[in-house]
Design a protein around this motif. Sequence first.
Motif, PDB file in Angstrom:
ATOM      1  N   GLU A 143      -2.909  11.697  -2.522  1.00 15.17           N
ATOM      2  CA  GLU A 143      -2.005  11.803  -1.384  1.00 15.17           C
ATOM      3  C   GLU A 143      -0.571  11.957  -1.877  1.00 15.17           C
ATOM      4  O   GLU A 143      -0.099  11.163  -2.690  1.00 15.17           O
ATOM      5  N   GLU A 144       0.122  12.952  -1.346  1.00 13.30           N
ATOM      6  CA  GLU A 144       1.487  13.217  -1.748  1.00 13.30           C
ATOM      7  C   GLU A 144       2.422  12.170  -1.145  1.00 13.30           C
ATOM      8  O   GLU A 144       2.185  11.656  -0.059  1.00 13.30           O
ATOM      9  N   ASP A 145       3.500  11.838  -1.824  1.00 15.54           N
ATOM     10  CA  ASP A 145       4.490  10.853  -1.385  1.00 15.54           C
ATOM     11  C   ASP A 145       3.860   9.502  -1.092  1.00 15.54           C
ATOM     12  O   ASP A 145       4.181   8.850  -0.104  1.00 15.54           O
ATOM     13  N   THR A 146       2.944   9.092  -1.948  1.00 18.02           N
ATOM     14  CA  THR A 146       2.271   7.812  -1.773  1.00 18.02           C
ATOM     15  C   THR A 146       2.383   7.020  -3.066  1.00 18.02           C
ATOM     16  O   THR A 146       2.070   7.518  -4.145  1.00 18.02           O
ATOM     17  N   LEU A 147       2.835   5.775  -2.927  1.00 12.36           N
ATOM     18  CA  LEU A 147       2.990   4.872  -4.055  1.00 12.36           C
ATOM     19  C   LEU A 147       1.949   3.772  -3.922  1.00 12.36           C
ATOM     20  O   LEU A 147       1.767   3.202  -2.853  1.00 12.36           O
ATOM     21  N   ILE A 148       1.241   3.483  -5.018  1.00 15.62           N
ATOM     22  CA  ILE A 148       0.157   2.498  -5.008  1.00 15.62           C
ATOM     23  C   ILE A 148       0.567   1.293  -5.851  1.00 15.62           C
ATOM     24  O   ILE A 148       1.032   1.449  -6.976  1.00 15.62           O
ATOM     25  N   SER A 152      -5.505  -7.214  -8.490  1.00 14.03           N
ATOM     26  CA  SER A 152      -6.898  -7.445  -8.873  1.00 14.03           C
ATOM     27  C   SER A 152      -7.834  -7.432  -7.667  1.00 14.03           C
ATOM     28  O   SER A 152      -9.004  -7.091  -7.795  1.00 14.03           O
ATOM     29  N   ASP A 153      -7.317  -7.737  -6.472  1.00 14.56           N
ATOM     30  CA  ASP A 153      -8.173  -7.807  -5.295  1.00 14.56           C
ATOM     31  C   ASP A 153      -7.884  -6.747  -4.237  1.00 14.56           C
ATOM     32  O   ASP A 153      -8.634  -6.588  -3.294  1.00 14.56           O
ATOM     33  N   ARG A 154      -6.790  -5.992  -4.376  1.00 12.07           N
ATOM     34  CA  ARG A 154      -6.413  -5.064  -3.304  1.00 12.07           C
ATOM     35  C   ARG A 154      -5.495  -3.964  -3.839  1.00 12.07           C
ATOM     36  O   ARG A 154      -4.970  -4.040  -4.941  1.00 12.07           O
ATOM     37  N   PHE A 155      -5.332  -2.955  -2.950  1.00  6.69           N
ATOM     38  CA  PHE A 155      -4.361  -1.882  -3.167  1.00  6.69           C
ATOM     39  C   PHE A 155      -3.355  -1.964  -2.024  1.00  6.69           C
ATOM     40  O   PHE A 155      -3.747  -1.955  -0.851  1.00  6.69           O
ATOM     41  N   GLU A 156      -2.081  -2.018  -2.344  1.00  2.93           N
ATOM     42  CA  GLU A 156      -1.040  -1.910  -1.330  1.00  2.93           C
ATOM     43  C   GLU A 156      -0.520  -0.480  -1.396  1.00  2.93           C
ATOM     44  O   GLU A 156      -0.044  -0.034  -2.433  1.00  2.93           O
ATOM     45  N   ILE A 157      -0.632   0.230  -0.268  1.00  2.00           N
ATOM     46  CA  ILE A 157      -0.302   1.656  -0.234  1.00  2.00           C
ATOM     47  C   ILE A 157       1.001   1.823   0.537  1.00  2.00           C
ATOM     48  O   ILE A 157       1.108   1.423   1.688  1.00  2.00           O
ATOM     49  N   PHE A 158       1.982   2.414  -0.142  1.00  2.75           N
ATOM     50  CA  PHE A 158       3.300   2.622   0.432  1.00  2.75           C
ATOM     51  C   PHE A 158       3.533   4.111   0.626  1.00  2.75           C
ATOM     52  O   PHE A 158       3.204   4.923  -0.231  1.00  2.75           O
ATOM     53  N   ARG A 159       4.115   4.491   1.765  1.00  4.99           N
ATOM     54  CA  ARG A 159       4.537   5.875   2.024  1.00  4.99           C
ATOM     55  C   ARG A 159       6.012   5.987   1.672  1.00  4.99           C
ATOM     56  O   ARG A 159       6.798   5.097   1.987  1.00  4.99           O
ATOM     57  N   LEU A 160       6.386   7.084   1.041  1.00  5.66           N
ATOM     58  CA  LEU A 160       7.773   7.315   0.674  1.00  5.66           C
ATOM     59  C   LEU A 160       8.428   8.206   1.718  1.00  5.66           C
ATOM     60  O   LEU A 160       7.973   9.310   1.989  1.00  5.66           O
ATOM     61  N   HIS A 161       9.499   7.698   2.334  1.00  5.61           N
ATOM     62  CA  HIS A 161      10.295   8.447   3.307  1.00  5.61           C
ATOM     63  C   HIS A 161      11.746   8.303   2.894  1.00  5.61           C
ATOM     64  O   HIS A 161      12.259   7.190   2.819  1.00  5.61           O
ATOM     65  N   ASP A 162      12.415   9.410   2.613  1.00  5.22           N
ATOM     66  CA  ASP A 162      13.813   9.414   2.184  1.00  5.22           C
ATOM     67  C   ASP A 162      14.035   8.485   0.990  1.00  5.22           C
ATOM     68  O   ASP A 162      14.948   7.676   0.974  1.00  5.22           O
ATOM     69  N   ASN A 163      13.155   8.572   0.012  1.00  3.32           N
ATOM     70  CA  ASN A 163      13.209   7.782  -1.222  1.00  3.32           C
ATOM     71  C   ASN A 163      13.125   6.281  -0.963  1.00  3.32           C
ATOM     72  O   ASN A 163      13.636   5.484  -1.744  1.00  3.32           O
ATOM     73  N   ALA A 165      10.268   3.203   0.082  1.00  2.00           N
ATOM     74  CA  ALA A 165       8.844   2.891   0.225  1.00  2.00           C
ATOM     75  C   ALA A 165       8.644   2.017   1.459  1.00  2.00           C
ATOM     76  O   ALA A 165       9.345   1.033   1.651  1.00  2.00           O
ATOM     77  N   LYS A 166       7.663   2.404   2.285  1.00  2.00           N
ATOM     78  CA  LYS A 166       7.329   1.631   3.478  1.00  2.00           C
ATOM     79  C   LYS A 166       5.838   1.327   3.412  1.00  2.00           C
ATOM     80  O   LYS A 166       5.024   2.228   3.214  1.00  2.00           O
ATOM     81  N   LEU A 167       5.493   0.052   3.579  1.00  2.00           N
ATOM     82  CA  LEU A 167       4.099  -0.351   3.490  1.00  2.00           C
ATOM     83  C   LEU A 167       3.296   0.341   4.580  1.00  2.00           C
ATOM     84  O   LEU A 167       3.610   0.221   5.763  1.00  2.00           O
ATOM     85  N   ASP A 168       2.286   1.102   4.167  1.00  2.00           N
ATOM     86  CA  ASP A 168       1.453   1.841   5.100  1.00  2.00           C
ATOM     87  C   ASP A 168       0.201   1.045   5.448  1.00  2.00           C
ATOM     88  O   ASP A 168      -0.130   0.873   6.611  1.00  2.00           O
ATOM     89  N   ARG A 169      -0.485   0.560   4.412  1.00  2.00           N
ATOM     90  CA  ARG A 169      -1.710  -0.203   4.655  1.00  2.00           C
ATOM     91  C   ARG A 169      -2.086  -0.955   3.383  1.00  2.00           C
ATOM     92  O   ARG A 169      -1.560  -0.713   2.313  1.00  2.00           O
ATOM     93  N   ILE A 170      -3.019  -1.892   3.558  1.00  2.00           N
ATOM     94  CA  ILE A 170      -3.569  -2.640   2.436  1.00  2.00           C
ATOM     95  C   ILE A 170      -5.069  -2.428   2.447  1.00  2.00           C
ATOM     96  O   ILE A 170      -5.720  -2.632   3.476  1.00  2.00           O
TER      97      ILE A 170
END
Length: 178
Positions: A143-148, A152-163, A165-170
């Motif tokens: 996924e483009e513009d996505t920071l992970i 050990s137990d989860r992935f926190e997925i952040f969307r990048l908007h205007d440089n 990071a905003k938490l998208d989902r866990i």
Amino acid sequence: MSRKSGCAAGLILGSALRLLALILEFFIRLIANLLVFFGLWVPFLYSILGLCLYFFLDFNPLDWDLEGQLYFAGLAVCLVCSVVITIRNLVLKPAKSVVKGYKEPLWKKDREKKVKKDMRAYPSETLREEIEERPNIYYSAIEEDTLIHEYSDRFEIFRLHDNRAKLDRIEYKDNYEK
């Protein structure tokens, strides 16, 4: 000496031409903004169409035959459209703005933004306090513009908007419970 005066004259002439160009640009922009604001661009374009018909197809809109009457009817419709656009810009848009300002005052918006910002900061601080492990941080290859942030137990997925990071989902890993 003559060389310096030639340069000064060139500078003065160039500056005068630049000033003339700026004044001309100002008036063109002013006229264009007035045409757009008052909706006069509609009859203006219709008049240009009439001129093109006059020059290229020998159509005279001033003749009071059927075609001339139809042309003037179209011009009347364009003028009505212009009046509607003017009323919209002078009355309806400011009225909507006043109603919106009454329903959602600016000081209330600022307070709500601060509360939302504080709430976003609180969950992120809480997650950091609960688990002190450092995540593996990387950009998503899928996924483009996505920071992970991988824990050990989860992935926190952040969307990048205007440089930013905003938490998208866990997303939790399969071998762990939520």
